[in-house]
Design an enzyme around this catalytic site. Structure first.
Site, mmCIF file in Angstrom:
data_model
loop_
_atom_site.group_PDB
_atom_site.id
_atom_site.type_symbol
_atom_site.label_atom_id
_atom_site.label_comp_id
_atom_site.label_asym_id
_atom_site.label_seq_id
_atom_site.Cartn_x
_atom_site.Cartn_y
_atom_site.Cartn_z
ATOM 1 C CE1 TYR A 156 -4.247 1.376 -0.087
ATOM 2 C CE2 TYR A 156 -3.538 2.711 1.761
ATOM 3 C CZ TYR A 156 -4.454 2.433 0.778
ATOM 4 O OH TYR A 156 -5.570 3.218 0.642
ATOM 5 C CE LYS A 163 -7.022 6.446 0.674
ATOM 6 N NZ LYS A 163 -7.994 7.265 -0.062
HETATM 7 N N1 LIG Z 1 -11.912 -0.154 -2.266
HETATM 8 C C1 LIG Z 1 -11.369 -0.181 -1.061
HETATM 9 O O1 LIG Z 1 -11.037 -1.240 -0.539
HETATM 10 C C2 LIG Z 1 -11.178 1.110 -0.313
HETATM 11 C C3 LIG Z 1 -10.974 1.037 1.084
HETATM 12 C C4 LIG Z 1 -10.803 2.218 1.784
HETATM 13 C C5 LIG Z 1 -10.804 3.430 1.116
HETATM 14 N N2 LIG Z 1 -10.999 3.471 -0.240
HETATM 15 C C6 LIG Z 1 -10.999 4.764 -0.906
HETATM 16 O O2 LIG Z 1 -12.267 4.981 -1.511
HETATM 17 C C7 LIG Z 1 -12.093 5.973 -2.524
HETATM 18 C C8 LIG Z 1 -12.809 5.517 -3.783
HETATM 19 O O3 LIG Z 1 -12.124 4.428 -4.356
HETATM 20 P P1 LIG Z 1 -12.830 3.080 -4.827
HETATM 21 O O4 LIG Z 1 -12.177 1.971 -4.104
HETATM 22 O O5 LIG Z 1 -14.290 3.218 -4.794
HETATM 23 O O6 LIG Z 1 -12.285 2.931 -6.328
HETATM 24 P P2 LIG Z 1 -12.821 3.531 -7.723
HETATM 25 O O7 LIG Z 1 -11.741 3.184 -8.683
HETATM 26 O O8 LIG Z 1 -14.175 3.045 -8.000
HETATM 27 O O9 LIG Z 1 -12.870 5.105 -7.473
HETATM 28 C C9 LIG Z 1 -11.735 5.928 -7.531
HETATM 29 C C10 LIG Z 1 -12.186 7.214 -8.175
HETATM 30 O O10 LIG Z 1 -11.142 8.184 -8.147
HETATM 31 C C11 LIG Z 1 -11.299 8.946 -9.310
HETATM 32 N N3 LIG Z 1 -10.109 9.739 -9.638
HETATM 33 C C12 LIG Z 1 -8.818 9.323 -9.723
HETATM 34 N N4 LIG Z 1 -8.040 10.350 -10.145
HETATM 35 C C13 LIG Z 1 -8.851 11.426 -10.320
HETATM 36 C C14 LIG Z 1 -8.657 12.763 -10.752
HETATM 37 N N5 LIG Z 1 -7.448 13.222 -11.124
HETATM 38 N N6 LIG Z 1 -9.728 13.590 -10.806
HETATM 39 C C15 LIG Z 1 -10.960 13.151 -10.457
HETATM 40 N N7 LIG Z 1 -11.218 11.899 -10.056
HETATM 41 C C16 LIG Z 1 -10.178 11.040 -9.986
HETATM 42 C C17 LIG Z 1 -11.612 7.926 -10.393
HETATM 43 O O11 LIG Z 1 -12.169 8.529 -11.532
HETATM 44 C C18 LIG Z 1 -12.588 7.035 -9.647
HETATM 45 O O12 LIG Z 1 -13.904 7.463 -9.848
HETATM 46 C C19 LIG Z 1 -10.596 6.176 -2.684
HETATM 47 O O13 LIG Z 1 -10.189 7.306 -1.933
HETATM 48 C C20 LIG Z 1 -10.032 4.914 -2.048
HETATM 49 O O14 LIG Z 1 -8.708 5.074 -1.593
HETATM 50 C C21 LIG Z 1 -11.188 2.319 -0.970
#
Ligand SMILES: NC(=O)c1ccc[n+]([C@@H]2O[C@H](COP(=O)([O-])OP(=O)(O)OC[C@H]3O[C@@H](n4cnc5c(N)ncnc54)[C@H](O)[C@@H]3O)[C@@H](O)[C@H]2O)c1
Length: 254
Positions: A156, A163
């Protein structure tokens, strides 16, 4: 429609597809009466978003890595909607090389873009919204984080550092925006298979281990994250700010 979020207009940033955490949040918030506005990163993601929200629904382009795009998007939102009661920031990005092996693999450029998109962008969004007086009194800002902020999770790496910066940003924003009644919180979600997660080396191992470590060995769902998001956006959470709420079924405890 009656519900915890009836009468509230909420901006959802970060729906890539139906697996996105932002989409789980959007569905639950809508079920609780929120009117939602969406932003998407680029043309490719616009198509994918419109498959979910319908071709006629209004969504606005916003690439958070660009000041110009941010300014344009928020000016449009101000003109068309006037005020927002909430913003969900569900955005992160790191080059694949930053999510592999040892943290010493990081590069200056990889570190910069990861921190820029995954942490600074939340400050930039809050700043733009405040500058344009877009936030209603008692508006709520929510971002998504992961326990890699406080633990050294394999692969990570730089995202964990981003984060940590994001979680610190939540506390500073909560202090500064609190003066005008705005609350700022993070949800630390458990691992869920999304597009973003597939960028992490050996993500299948991470997902399996996370599932095994939940209290009931069932992985957390995007709708469960959406429930917490709905709570934080609602008046029920009026006393909660600067907080990081874990929605991971206990994984961070074990
Ligand atoms: N999936 C997991 O296990 C998990 C766990 C904890 C936190 N998160 C966090 O949740 C959030 C959403 O991620 P997710 O897992 O739903 O994945 P996802 O890939 O569905 O979403 C990530 C989003 O970030 C957007 N993005 C990236 N670069 C960008 C930019 N320059 N401008 C605008 N948008 C941009 C993408 O278009 C996408 O919609 C993230 O912050 C991720 O770190 C995810």
């Amino acid at each position: 429609m009656e519900g915890l979020l009836a009468g509230k207009t909420i901006l959802v940033m970060g729906v890539a597809n139906r697996r996105s955490l932002a989409w789980g949040c959007a569905q639950v918030m809508e079920a609780h009466g929120a009117k939602l506005i969406y932003t998407y990163q680029n043309e490719r993601l616009k198509k994918s978003l419109h498959k979910l929200i319908g071709p006629k629904a209004h969504a606005i382009e916003c690439d958070v890595a660009s000041d110009q795009s941010l300014a344009q998007a928020f000016t449009t939102i101000k003109q068309e909607y006037g005020k927002l009661d909430g913003i969900l920031h569900a955005i992160a990005y790191a080059p694949k090389e930053e999510l592999t092996g040892k943290v010493t693999n990081t590069t200056r450029a990889g570190f910069a873009v990861t921190l820029d998109v995954s942490a600074y962008s939340f400050l930039a969004v809050a700043k733009k919204a405040a500058e344009l007086e877009l936030l209603a009194t008692s508006a709520s800002l929510v971002t998504l984080t992961y326990m890699g902020a406080t633990r050294a999770i394999p692969n990570y790496n730089t995202m964990g550092i981003a984060k940590a910066a994001l979680e610190a940003s939540v506390r500073y924003l909560a202090r500064d925006l609190g003066e005008s009644g705005v609350r700022v919180n993070a949800i630390s979600a458990g691992a869920i298979k999304t597009l973003a997660v597939t960028g992490i080396k050996e993500h299948a191992k991470l997902l399996a281990l996370s599932k095994e470590r939940t209290v009931d060995q069932k992985e957390v769902t995007t709708k469960e994250v959406g429930g917490a998001c709905t709570f934080l956006m609602s008046a029920l959470a009026s006393g909660v700010t600067g907080e990081c709420l874990y929605v991971d079924k206990g994984v961070h405890l074990i």
